[in-house]
Design an enzyme around this catalytic site. Structure first.
Site, PDB file in Angstrom:
ATOM      1  N   GLU A  22      17.382 -14.705 -23.695  1.00  9.07           N
ATOM      2  CA  GLU A  22      16.254 -13.791 -23.819  1.00  9.07           C
ATOM      3  C   GLU A  22      16.443 -12.588 -22.909  1.00  9.07           C
ATOM      4  OE1 GLU A  22      11.444 -13.627 -23.236  1.00  9.07           O
ATOM      5  OE2 GLU A  22      12.588 -15.284 -22.411  1.00  9.07           O
ATOM      6  N   HIS A 132      13.337 -15.077 -31.633  1.00  7.79           N
ATOM      7  CA  HIS A 132      12.407 -16.150 -31.981  1.00  7.79           C
ATOM      8  C   HIS A 132      11.097 -15.870 -31.251  1.00  7.79           C
ATOM      9  CE1 HIS A 132      12.303 -20.723 -32.983  1.00  7.79           C
ATOM     10  NE2 HIS A 132      11.063 -20.329 -32.724  1.00  7.79           N
ATOM     11  N   LEU A 133      10.081 -15.590 -32.038  1.00  2.32           N
ATOM     12  CA  LEU A 133       8.772 -15.233 -31.492  1.00  2.32           C
ATOM     13  C   LEU A 133       8.300 -16.243 -30.452  1.00  2.32           C
ATOM     14  CD1 LEU A 133       6.199 -13.418 -31.849  1.00  2.32           C
ATOM     15  CD2 LEU A 133       5.455 -15.096 -33.560  1.00  2.32           C
ATOM     16  N   HIS A 134       7.819 -15.763 -29.325  1.00  6.70           N
ATOM     17  CA  HIS A 134       7.256 -16.676 -28.314  1.00  6.70           C
ATOM     18  C   HIS A 134       6.184 -15.981 -27.498  1.00  6.70           C
ATOM     19  CE1 HIS A 134      10.739 -14.657 -26.518  1.00  6.70           C
ATOM     20  NE2 HIS A 134      10.100 -14.717 -25.368  1.00  6.70           N
ATOM     21  N   LEU A 135       5.184 -16.754 -27.129  1.00  2.79           N
ATOM     22  CA  LEU A 135       4.097 -16.268 -26.276  1.00  2.79           C
ATOM     23  C   LEU A 135       4.296 -16.805 -24.862  1.00  2.79           C
ATOM     24  CD1 LEU A 135       1.068 -16.998 -28.634  1.00  2.79           C
ATOM     25  CD2 LEU A 135       1.971 -14.750 -28.053  1.00  2.79           C
TER      26      LEU A 135
END
Ligand SMILES: [Zn+2]
Length: 173
Positions: A22, A132-135
């Protein structure tokens, strides 16, 4: 004198690699084939080894290997999608439900004064390609540094990730 991150006890390959990927702005292939978040999601049930604190049908929550604060969690869809509008309604519903559970668990485990909740969407916000979408869910305490400072800087962590995993897992309902 600059502070340094003082603990080094956490060695889980998946989570460490995910965070490094990331930071490098590389979220893996568009199909998720070499995506480390996909590898975490497929690494088995929640355990201190994979850092997962919740694994649902469509979403999961995992400790950030390089937390900005104690208890820093990532909440993600299990499917490899980069954008909010790629989520199905069911995925979006469960992602939000898991995020609410993460907030509840962190409140119960840490009693923070507040939390930061957010995501980087798109290149200009710091996202890489494709990812990859992440919060992020980050507990905060009065008197700690502001969010951007903590993102860019280094912190003394008062506990190991293994300790964080135990506390959050125990608090997760
Ligand atoms: Zn993925």
């Amino acid at each position: 004198m600059p502070l340094e991150q003082l603990w080094a006890g956490w060695r889980h390959d998946y989570v460490t690699a995910a965070t490094e990927q990331e930071r490098a702005g590389d979220g893996g292939a568009a199909d998720g084939g070499d995506c480390v978040f996909c590898r975490i999601a497929a690494s088995g049930p929640p355990s201190v080894d994979n850092g997962i604190v919740f694994l649902g049908d469509l979403s999961f929550a995992v400790l950030n290997a390089y937390p900005y604060a104690s208890g820093h969690l990532l909440v993600l869809p299990r499917r490899h999608v980069a954008e909010m509008d790629e989520l199905t309604d069911d995925e979006a519903t469960e992602l939000w439900a898991t995020t609410r559970q993460a907030v509840d668990a962190l409140n119960a485990a840490y009693r923070p004064d507040g939390m930061n909740l957010g995501a980087n969407l798109g290149r200009a916000a710091g996202a890489g390609i494709p990812r990859h979408l992440h919060l992020h869910v980050v507990p905060r305490w009065s008197g700690d540094t502001n969010f951007m400072t903590s993102v860019g800087g280094v912190r003394v962590m008062p506990e190991t990730l293994a300790t964080a995993w135990e506390k959050i897992s125990a608090a997760w309902s």
